[in-house]
Design a protein around this motif. Structure first.
Motif, mmCIF file in Angstrom:
data_model
loop_
_atom_site.group_PDB
_atom_site.id
_atom_site.type_symbol
_atom_site.label_atom_id
_atom_site.label_comp_id
_atom_site.label_asym_id
_atom_site.label_seq_id
_atom_site.Cartn_x
_atom_site.Cartn_y
_atom_site.Cartn_z
ATOM 1 N N THR A 9 -5.059 4.829 -3.370
ATOM 2 C CA THR A 9 -5.705 5.974 -2.469
ATOM 3 C C THR A 9 -5.310 5.179 -1.045
ATOM 4 N N ALA A 10 -4.669 5.854 -0.091
ATOM 5 C CA ALA A 10 -4.561 5.192 1.538
ATOM 6 C C ALA A 10 -4.254 6.385 2.361
ATOM 7 N N ALA A 11 -4.981 7.241 2.450
ATOM 8 C CA ALA A 11 -4.832 8.561 2.547
ATOM 9 C C ALA A 11 -6.258 8.766 3.133
ATOM 10 N N GLY A 12 -7.033 8.210 3.879
ATOM 11 C CA GLY A 12 -8.345 8.389 4.357
ATOM 12 C C GLY A 12 -7.848 8.154 6.126
ATOM 13 N N TRP A 13 -8.678 9.016 6.738
ATOM 14 C CA TRP A 13 -8.181 8.807 7.947
ATOM 15 C C TRP A 13 -8.470 7.304 9.242
ATOM 16 N N GLY A 14 -9.623 6.374 8.224
ATOM 17 C CA GLY A 14 -10.063 5.041 8.231
ATOM 18 C C GLY A 14 -10.498 5.102 10.065
ATOM 19 N N THR A 15 -11.768 5.815 10.151
ATOM 20 C CA THR A 15 -12.277 6.157 11.453
ATOM 21 C C THR A 15 -12.973 5.209 11.467
ATOM 22 N N ARG A 16 -13.731 3.959 11.091
ATOM 23 C CA ARG A 16 -14.381 2.525 11.425
ATOM 24 C C ARG A 16 -13.319 1.712 11.771
ATOM 25 N N PHE A 17 -11.755 2.183 12.242
ATOM 26 C CA PHE A 17 -11.312 1.484 12.731
ATOM 27 C C PHE A 17 -10.531 1.281 13.324
ATOM 28 N N PRO A 25 -1.843 3.051 10.174
ATOM 29 C CA PRO A 25 -2.468 3.047 8.901
ATOM 30 C C PRO A 25 -3.673 2.089 9.012
ATOM 31 N N LYS A 26 -4.715 2.423 8.570
ATOM 32 C CA LYS A 26 -5.657 1.296 7.959
ATOM 33 C C LYS A 26 -5.253 0.581 7.069
ATOM 34 N N GLU A 27 -4.453 0.370 6.161
ATOM 35 C CA GLU A 27 -3.892 0.222 5.015
ATOM 36 C C GLU A 27 -2.919 -1.082 5.300
ATOM 37 N N MET A 28 -2.046 -0.552 6.671
ATOM 38 C CA MET A 28 -0.758 -2.145 6.978
ATOM 39 C C MET A 28 -1.453 -2.874 8.309
ATOM 40 N N GLN A 106 -7.784 15.613 3.788
ATOM 41 C CA GLN A 106 -8.148 14.742 3.360
ATOM 42 C C GLN A 106 -10.134 14.957 3.306
ATOM 43 N N LEU A 107 -9.746 15.015 1.519
ATOM 44 C CA LEU A 107 -10.734 16.241 0.964
ATOM 45 C C LEU A 107 -11.941 14.989 0.511
ATOM 46 N N GLY A 108 -11.789 13.776 0.598
ATOM 47 C CA GLY A 108 -12.073 12.822 -0.336
ATOM 48 C C GLY A 108 -11.762 11.948 -1.283
ATOM 49 N N LEU A 109 -12.006 10.683 -1.509
ATOM 50 C CA LEU A 109 -11.582 10.214 -2.455
ATOM 51 C C LEU A 109 -11.282 10.768 -4.039
ATOM 52 N N GLY A 110 -11.938 11.921 -4.191
ATOM 53 C CA GLY A 110 -12.128 12.116 -5.851
ATOM 54 C C GLY A 110 -11.056 13.050 -5.040
ATOM 55 N N HIS A 111 -10.951 13.589 -4.426
ATOM 56 C CA HIS A 111 -9.878 14.953 -3.938
ATOM 57 C C HIS A 111 -8.434 14.081 -4.209
ATOM 58 N N ALA A 112 -8.583 13.000 -3.115
ATOM 59 C CA ALA A 112 -7.133 12.301 -3.612
ATOM 60 C C ALA A 112 -6.623 11.780 -4.699
ATOM 61 N N ILE A 113 -7.432 11.206 -5.423
ATOM 62 C CA ILE A 113 -7.220 10.792 -6.859
ATOM 63 C C ILE A 113 -6.717 12.067 -8.003
ATOM 64 N N LEU A 128 -6.910 2.006 -7.379
ATOM 65 C CA LEU A 128 -7.249 0.695 -6.199
ATOM 66 C C LEU A 128 -6.903 1.604 -5.175
ATOM 67 N N LEU A 129 -8.576 0.445 -4.401
ATOM 68 C CA LEU A 129 -8.831 0.585 -3.106
ATOM 69 C C LEU A 129 -8.545 -0.041 -2.052
ATOM 70 N N PRO A 130 -6.792 -0.209 -0.970
ATOM 71 C CA PRO A 130 -6.583 -1.195 -0.777
ATOM 72 C C PRO A 130 -7.640 -1.578 0.512
ATOM 73 N N ASP A 131 -8.266 -1.184 0.434
ATOM 74 C CA ASP A 131 -9.633 -2.317 1.840
ATOM 75 C C ASP A 131 -10.338 -2.045 1.404
ATOM 76 N N ASP A 132 -10.503 -2.528 -0.210
ATOM 77 C CA ASP A 132 -11.443 -3.621 -0.736
ATOM 78 C C ASP A 132 -10.223 -4.921 -1.126
HETATM 79 P P1 UTP Z 1 -13.242 5.459 2.765
HETATM 80 O O1 UTP Z 1 -14.762 5.907 1.951
HETATM 81 O O2 UTP Z 1 -13.116 4.184 3.840
HETATM 82 O O3 UTP Z 1 -13.152 6.195 4.563
HETATM 83 O O4 UTP Z 1 -12.662 6.368 1.776
HETATM 84 P P2 UTP Z 1 -11.489 6.072 5.034
HETATM 85 O O5 UTP Z 1 -11.291 7.602 5.634
HETATM 86 O O6 UTP Z 1 -10.634 4.947 4.508
HETATM 87 O O7 UTP Z 1 -12.357 5.193 6.366
HETATM 88 P P3 UTP Z 1 -13.496 5.510 6.694
HETATM 89 O O8 UTP Z 1 -14.475 5.550 6.265
HETATM 90 O O9 UTP Z 1 -12.797 6.418 7.910
HETATM 91 O O10 UTP Z 1 -12.950 4.584 8.011
HETATM 92 C C1 UTP Z 1 -12.267 4.957 0.271
HETATM 93 C C2 UTP Z 1 -10.781 5.108 0.224
HETATM 94 O O11 UTP Z 1 -10.634 6.464 -0.167
HETATM 95 C C3 UTP Z 1 -9.763 7.103 0.360
HETATM 96 C C4 UTP Z 1 -9.362 6.017 1.318
HETATM 97 O O12 UTP Z 1 -7.609 5.939 2.385
HETATM 98 C C5 UTP Z 1 -9.533 4.837 1.366
HETATM 99 O O13 UTP Z 1 -8.954 3.814 0.704
HETATM 100 N N1 UTP Z 1 -9.386 8.599 0.997
HETATM 101 C C6 UTP Z 1 -10.652 8.703 0.707
HETATM 102 C C7 UTP Z 1 -8.378 8.655 0.853
HETATM 103 O O14 UTP Z 1 -7.303 8.514 0.225
HETATM 104 N N2 UTP Z 1 -8.424 10.688 1.184
HETATM 105 C C8 UTP Z 1 -9.741 11.314 1.880
HETATM 106 O O15 UTP Z 1 -9.887 11.976 1.782
HETATM 107 C C9 UTP Z 1 -11.148 9.995 1.584
#
Ligand code: UTP
Length: 286
Positions: A9-17, A25-28, A106-113, A128-132
């Motif tokens: 899963t690599a679709a999150g916004w990565g707001t903490r970065f 992308p945070k994953e890069m 981006q409706l959450g990790l569950g939605h991404a899966i 696998l969550l690449p940020d771990d």
């Molecule tokens: P995080 O909780 O780390 O969210 O997502 P994020 O958006 O990546 O980062 P922050 O919190 O805004 O800084 C955990 C995992 O779920 C994925 C993220 O890419 C990460 O691998 N994810 C999260 C999605 O794929 N889609 C989503 O809608 C949300």
């Protein structure tokens, strides 16, 4: 049934970065000279995975380009007789076939899966969550595949966290089965220390049975209005046993600036070409 497929899963916004994640992308983000996502891809391959699907989103094109073949770059390296680099670049683009799906909202990790439902179909699969980022002798996912092969049901990775850190993780209510394996009795997303059922925090590695998709389809939005995998796993518990496995290895929460810096330093110190000089530099600095 063998675990053949992995969802990264690599679709999150990565707001903490932010602000870097506005266009990167945070994953890069690199850890030494490889992007975070490559560590996950390599871990999956070294755990016996045969097919990978990466869930991306708008602004994540760099991930697709990274694993693609670049004939221009290969030509350039060939002209310069950079044979070793050339070979490394060719190996990188032939690591494994990676497919991509875009999570359109981006409706959450569950939605991404859930977006990987058709790709996975009716078989157990890894997430696998690449940020771990995990540093271990035996790949963490491989250790989990062994647990899955023993029990034939969903397995989630866990690590002990300090009590002030329970607010950062999914926390399990455990029933001990053996030294490193627990049956999961319940899960809570990011509880306050006084409400946490244990200090065993969920890490971003899962082996899931395909029934999770039906559950994700009916999981209502939870914390932050996102469809949380933790909530879906809690619902899945009504139909099947889930085990948690405390893997051997060090986990870095590379989705935060501090965790990413820790990972970068730890990985760099192990590099034969720069490790010694970096250690010396750090000594002087401190
Ligand atoms: P995080 O909780 O780390 O969210 O997502 P994020 O958006 O990546 O980062 P922050 O919190 O805004 O800084 C955990 C995992 O779920 C994925 C993220 O890419 C990460 O691998 N994810 C999260 C999605 O794929 N889609 C989503 O809608 C949300």
């Amino acid at each position: 049934m063998k675990v053949r497929k992995a969802v990264i899963t690599a679709a999150g916004w990565g707001t903490r970065f932010l602000p870097i994640t506005r266009s990167q992308p945070k994953e890069m983000l690199p850890v030494v000279n490889k992007p975070l996502i490559q560590y996950s891809v390599e871990e999956a391959i070294n755990s016996g995975i045969e097919q990978i699907i990466v869930i991306t989103a708008l602004g994540k094109r760099a991930i697709e380009d990274y694993f693609d073949r670049s004939f221009e770059l290969e030509y350039f390296l060939e002209q310069k007789r950079e044979t070793k680099l050339l070979q490394e670049m060719r190996e990188l683009s032939s690591l494994i076939d990676v497919c991509y799906i875009r999570q359109k909202e981006q409706l959450g990790l569950g939605h991404a899966i859930l977006t990987a439902k058709n790709f996975v179909a009716d078989e157990p699969f890894a997430v696998l969550l690449p940020d771990d980022l995990i540093d271990s002798r035996v790949p963490a996912l491989k250790q989990m595949v062994e647990v899955y092969e023993q029990y034939g049901t969903s397995v989630i990775a866990i690590k002990r966290v300090s009590s002030q850190n329970t607010v950062k993780y999914g926390i399990i209510e455990p029933k001990r089965v053996s030294a490193k394996i627990y049956q999961v009795l319940g899960l809570t997303e990011k509880p306050k220390p006084q409400e946490a059922p244990s200090n065993l925090g969920v890490v971003g590695r899962y082996i899931l049975m395909p029934q999770i998709f039906d559950v994700l389809e009916v999981t209502p939005p939870g914390k932050n209005q996102e469809i949380q995998l933790t909530d879906a796993l809690q619902l899945l518990l009504q139909q099947q046993t889930i085990y948690a496995y405390e893997f051997d290895g060090v986990r870095y929460d590379a989705g935060t600036p501090l965790g990413w810096l820790e990972a970068t330093i730890a990985f760099a110190l192990k590099q034969p070409d720069i490790g010694r000089e970096l250690r010396e530099y750090l000594r002087q600095l401190l």
